[in-house]
Design an enzyme around this catalytic site. Sequence first.
Site: not given
Length: 491
Positions: A329, A436
């Site tokens: 991310c 994630h």
Amino acid sequence: MPAPVVMVIGTASSVGKSTLVAALCRLAARRGLRVAPFKAQNMSNNAAVTADGGEIARSTAVQAAAAGIAPTVAMNPILIKPEGQRRSQIIVEGRPWQTLAAGDFWRRKTLLWEVVTRNLDALRATYDLVIAEGAGSPVELNLKAGDIVNMRVAVYAQARTLLVGDIDRGGIFAQLLGTLMLLDPTERQLIQGLIVNRFRGDPALFVDGVRILEERSGIPVLGVVPWIEDLGLAEEDAVAIEQSTPVMAQGITIAVIRLPTIANFDDFDPLAREPGVTVRYIDRPGELAGVAAVIIPGVKHTIAARRWLRERGFDEALRRFPGAIVGICGGYQLLGERISDPLAVEGNGGDEVGLGLLPVETIFVTTKQTTQTVAHARVPWGGQAPLHGYEIHMGRTHRIGAASALLTIIQRGAQAVLEEDGCISPDGRVWGCYLHGLFTNDEFRHGWLRQLGWQPTTSVSGSVDPINRLADHVARALGETVLDRLFRLTE
């Protein structure tokens, strides 16, 4: 009739409230109750994504899993995500509401009480039992007037309330008795029992302590819960990663850079649970010595993190680092050539040169991507099984030239898609993506670890569910009779 509420409050932050609520959710579910967790307000950058794309705290999502139900935004209607510089993004019912300075939020938070009660009422109308969690201490007297998460919730729901103290940090009598002394009489009468958490050694040695607490408080001690090692559940607070671990002589060590406003660091818990793998959190370039891989994690403020890396001397250290480098991310954004925030989405805006380790560029937009996501790995070691995870980001990253993608996304929420994500260097040493939860996927995790030279010392399958282990542990400490009375199965 609304469902009853059991509430767990603590003497301070990190005394074990979240794990105790998870255990109670599992124990209630085992008894056939339809149970849901609830936390009115949470402050954490460790977020989970619900099926409808809302954000809640990961600790609440773990509690929902313990209850055997899907998480919803009603379980954590207010989530505060610190961004640094005393500013936080406020998530209300799963969606970004405002980004506020601490003082501004304090002045507005009482307006959110209706949000709290509406969502708690909805859960009580749907389930047989709600197990609520407080935050920090309920007797921070300078903050109590604006309370919307602790005893105001307990009083509103007339909850059977448990007070938990952490004996491992010392001062258990001051913790518990001091908290009780500072509660208002109408609040104190809701306290049904005390729990002494994280006792090291034989609980029988604390018999006199139990007697003293009961005599001085007039409230029963429901249990002394022993310390439990290596539980492996998602942590709510970054305080959990403040203590680093050494590089191990055997096995492999993976370093995670402890960025300011680090987010979703529970991404790496599955790595830490593997035999022969040590995960250590670092904040100095010199700590890269002897590690097999370095991970740049998610972060709430990417441009500020980029400047921090430069100031700390990580730029040159990462360029010289011979092992694997991974970004998840915000970490993926940092690995690229450029990060741009023309609309000041992160606060002050700006434009920063990235680390230059992957041929990608990122621009921030005002629309936040929050989805449960399914993907396939495009690398041979990533396995054939679908990769399940989630996305939470406001950046849009594109590859430059003929750079290779790491993943193919095939589903976001209920919608089928076909979209490339991430990037991997030609030699496979450096890679990053937005997904994630990537390392919760066994084939992908084991494949990458083997690329690092990992050889498991024991079987890598058939591990005990940590929530069941926790629930059994708490049940032994409290006893079945106490639990049945708490859940109102007996009076």
